[in-house]
Design a protein around this motif. Structure first.
Motif, short mmCIF file in Angstrom:
data_model
loop_
_atom_site.label_atom_id
_atom_site.label_comp_id
_atom_site.label_asym_id
_atom_site.label_seq_id
_atom_site.Cartn_x
_atom_site.Cartn_y
_atom_site.Cartn_z
N THR A 36 0.82 -1.21 0.00
CA THR A 36 0.00 0.00 0.00
C THR A 36 0.85 1.26 0.00
OG1 THR A 36 -1.76 -1.16 1.19
CG2 THR A 36 -1.84 1.25 1.19
N TYR A 37 1.79 1.35 0.95
CA TYR A 37 2.55 2.59 1.08
C TYR A 37 3.79 2.63 0.20
CZ TYR A 37 -0.43 3.62 5.05
OH TYR A 37 -1.52 3.87 5.83
N HIS A 38 4.43 1.48 -0.02
CA HIS A 38 5.64 1.47 -0.85
C HIS A 38 5.31 1.36 -2.34
CE1 HIS A 38 9.82 0.96 -1.91
NE2 HIS A 38 9.55 -0.18 -2.52
N LEU A 39 4.51 0.34 -2.71
CA LEU A 39 4.17 0.14 -4.12
C LEU A 39 2.91 0.90 -4.52
CD1 LEU A 39 4.88 -3.69 -4.56
CD2 LEU A 39 6.40 -1.75 -5.05
N GLY A 40 1.99 1.08 -3.58
CA GLY A 40 0.75 1.80 -3.89
C GLY A 40 -0.16 1.07 -4.85
N VAL A 41 -0.20 -0.28 -4.77
CA VAL A 41 -1.00 -1.05 -5.74
C VAL A 41 -2.24 -1.68 -5.12
CG1 VAL A 41 0.98 -1.54 -7.22
CG2 VAL A 41 0.46 -3.09 -5.32
N LEU A 42 -2.29 -1.80 -3.78
CA LEU A 42 -3.43 -2.46 -3.14
C LEU A 42 -3.96 -1.60 -2.00
CD1 LEU A 42 -2.19 -6.17 -2.93
CD2 LEU A 42 -3.90 -5.24 -4.51
N PRO A 43 -5.27 -1.54 -1.83
CA PRO A 43 -5.85 -0.80 -0.69
C PRO A 43 -5.63 -1.56 0.61
CG PRO A 43 -7.57 -1.89 -1.94
CD PRO A 43 -6.30 -2.10 -2.71
N SER A 44 -5.67 -0.83 1.71
CA SER A 44 -5.35 -1.44 3.00
C SER A 44 -6.53 -1.55 3.95
CB SER A 44 -4.24 -0.63 3.69
OG SER A 44 -4.68 0.71 3.93
N LEU A 63 -9.73 -7.55 -1.18
CA LEU A 63 -9.62 -8.87 -0.56
C LEU A 63 -8.18 -9.37 -0.52
CD1 LEU A 63 -10.95 -11.57 0.46
CD2 LEU A 63 -11.19 -12.20 -1.97
N ALA A 64 -7.33 -8.87 -1.40
CA ALA A 64 -6.00 -9.45 -1.61
C ALA A 64 -5.16 -9.48 -0.33
CB ALA A 64 -5.28 -8.66 -2.70
N LEU A 65 -5.02 -8.37 0.37
CA LEU A 65 -4.13 -8.33 1.52
C LEU A 65 -4.64 -9.16 2.70
CD1 LEU A 65 -2.74 -4.67 1.54
CD2 LEU A 65 -1.68 -6.77 0.72
N PRO A 66 -5.92 -9.07 3.10
CA PRO A 66 -6.38 -9.97 4.17
C PRO A 66 -6.22 -11.44 3.82
CG PRO A 66 -7.98 -8.22 3.79
CD PRO A 66 -6.97 -8.13 2.69
N LEU A 67 -6.56 -11.80 2.58
CA LEU A 67 -6.44 -13.19 2.17
C LEU A 67 -4.98 -13.63 2.14
CD1 LEU A 67 -7.79 -15.75 1.12
CD2 LEU A 67 -7.67 -14.80 -1.19
N LEU A 68 -4.10 -12.79 1.66
CA LEU A 68 -2.68 -13.12 1.59
C LEU A 68 -2.10 -13.31 2.99
CD1 LEU A 68 -0.23 -13.51 -0.27
CD2 LEU A 68 0.20 -11.04 -0.09
N THR A 69 -2.51 -12.48 3.93
CA THR A 69 -2.01 -12.60 5.30
C THR A 69 -2.37 -13.94 5.91
OG1 THR A 69 -2.22 -10.19 5.60
CG2 THR A 69 -2.04 -11.56 7.59
N LEU A 70 -3.66 -14.31 5.82
CA LEU A 70 -4.10 -15.59 6.39
C LEU A 70 -3.50 -16.78 5.67
CD1 LEU A 70 -7.89 -14.78 6.97
CD2 LEU A 70 -6.13 -15.07 8.72
N THR A 71 -3.37 -16.67 4.35
CA THR A 71 -2.86 -17.80 3.56
C THR A 71 -1.39 -18.07 3.83
OG1 THR A 71 -4.48 -17.37 1.82
CG2 THR A 71 -2.56 -18.69 1.23
N LEU A 72 -0.58 -17.03 3.88
CA LEU A 72 0.85 -17.22 4.07
C LEU A 72 1.16 -17.87 5.41
CD1 LEU A 72 2.37 -13.94 2.59
CD2 LEU A 72 2.38 -16.23 1.60
N ILE A 73 0.46 -17.42 6.46
CA ILE A 73 0.72 -17.99 7.79
C ILE A 73 0.25 -19.44 7.84
CG2 ILE A 73 0.08 -17.83 10.22
CD1 ILE A 73 -0.04 -14.83 9.89
N GLY A 74 -0.96 -19.71 7.36
CA GLY A 74 -1.49 -21.06 7.43
C GLY A 74 -0.77 -22.04 6.53
N ALA A 75 -0.36 -21.59 5.34
CA ALA A 75 0.31 -22.49 4.40
C ALA A 75 1.63 -23.00 4.93
CB ALA A 75 0.53 -21.78 3.06
N GLY A 76 2.32 -22.20 5.73
CA GLY A 76 3.59 -22.64 6.30
C GLY A 76 3.41 -23.87 7.17
N GLY A 77 2.40 -23.87 8.04
CA GLY A 77 2.15 -25.02 8.91
C GLY A 77 1.68 -26.24 8.13
N ILE A 78 0.79 -26.04 7.15
CA ILE A 78 0.29 -27.16 6.35
C ILE A 78 1.44 -27.80 5.55
CG2 ILE A 78 -1.29 -27.84 4.51
CD1 ILE A 78 -2.64 -27.09 7.12
#
Length: 324
Positions: A156-164, A188-203
């Motif tokens: 959001t702040y560095h690239l300015g491509v996704l809303p926060s 939807l991108a940032l909330p989904l990416l946050t949950l996915t990255l954390i969960g995918a590591g454990g799976i």
């Protein structure tokens, strides 16, 4: 199978009651008075006492608890102290946003986690396996709120491509067709990416370990001796047997997904149950907190029951024992 599910259902009901009871008393004993927050610092002592009596907060805690249980069991979920809206309507309006985020994150988490785990278990490159292991462990160890803030800073702040924040832009009502869809996906991108990255590591770590254990099983040696193709052994026999504990993990991962969603919704101002729950805790909005707790605990129990059903379907040993 049916008897086991019935026993698990009664156990789940006891768990929900325990969670609700603990939440009720901890919430009431926590510092802060919802009446004082509602009326503001200018309220007089008489006004505060009158409001407390009207809400029933001047009665003993066990009496309040029994009264709340009775009302909730009859479908009366109460009224929000902060907004004055019926709690049932408040949660009904917010639930679709949370359900969509949870379903999408679970799907993306398992697809990405299984893919990484398969790559790690099947690769002969020690460097690739080590790199992926370090990455997945790091992601799994990251707090969700910290990762969410880092993604906001970068995208959001560095690239300015996704809303926060939010689920749609301020001009969403004026958008139609693909523009409206693109706007929703960008939010939807940032909330989904946050949950996915954390969960995918454990799976990924779990799938890797399960597949490596399956590769050392005697039936894999027999399959190799029969001359089966390595790809068939890997995907049909190794991965197929490794999926049995992974399916069980699905039910166990629901509590982490729901708790993670609460923080993610608060960070990204996602209009779901998690955001409402955080705001209700801050405002000591007891009816909203209790109703959201019941719904979350019930969904976790239902998720575990679903995992039991799925496990019995994919594990032949459980089907045999059920029929015995």
């Amino acid at each position: 199978m049916l008897q086991r599910l019935v026993r698990r259902a009664f156990l789940g009901l006891a768990i929900v009651i325990g969670v609700v009871t603990l939440t009720f008393f901890l919430l009431r004993l926590a510092p802060g008075d919802p009446v004082e927050q509602l009326l503001g610092p200018a309220a007089t002592t008489d006004q505060i006492e009158t409001q407390r009596h009207r809400l029933g907060f001047d009665r003993p805690l066990p009496v309040q608890y029994v009264a709340w249980i009775g009302r909730f069991a009859t479908g009366d979920w109460g009224t929000s102290i902060a907004t004055g809206r019926p709690v049932l309507n408040l949660l009904a309006d917010a639930w679709p946003a949370t359900a969509g985020l949870v379903i999408l994150s679970l799907t993306a988490t398992y697809l990405l986690g299984i893919l990484i785990g398969v790559i790690q278990a099947g690769t002969r490159s020690r460097a690739l396996d080590t790199t992926l292991s370090i990455t997945t462990v790091t992601l799994f160890a990251m707090p969700g709120y910290w990762l969410g803030l880092m993604l906001v800073m970068f995208f959001t702040y560095h690239l300015g491509v996704l809303p926060s924040f939010g689920a749609a832009g301020l001009d969403a009502d004026y958008l139609t067709g693909w523009e409206r869809m693109a706007d929703r996906l960008r939010h939807l991108a940032l909330p989904l990416l946050t949950l996915t990255l954390i969960g995918a590591g454990g799976i990924a770590r779990y799938v890797r370990g399960a597949m490596l254990d399956a590769r050392r099983a005697p039936f894999i040696t027999v399959a190799r001796a029969r001359g089966l193709a390595p790809s068939r052994i890997m995907f049909r026999h190794v991965l197929g047997n490794a999926m049995i504990p992974v399916v069980t993990l699905l039910g166990l991962s629901l509590p982490a997904v729901f708790s993670g969603t609460v923080f993610v919704e608060a960070i990204f101002a996602w209009p779901g149950v998690g955001r409402i729950l955080v705001e209700a805790v801050r405002a000591r909005d007891y009816p909203v907190v209790m109703a959201a707790t019941v719904v979350s605990a019930a969904l976790v129990v239902l998720g575990n029951l679903l995992a039991d059903v799925l496990t019995s379907r994919v594990d032949p040993r459980l089907r045999v024992s059920d029929g015995a």
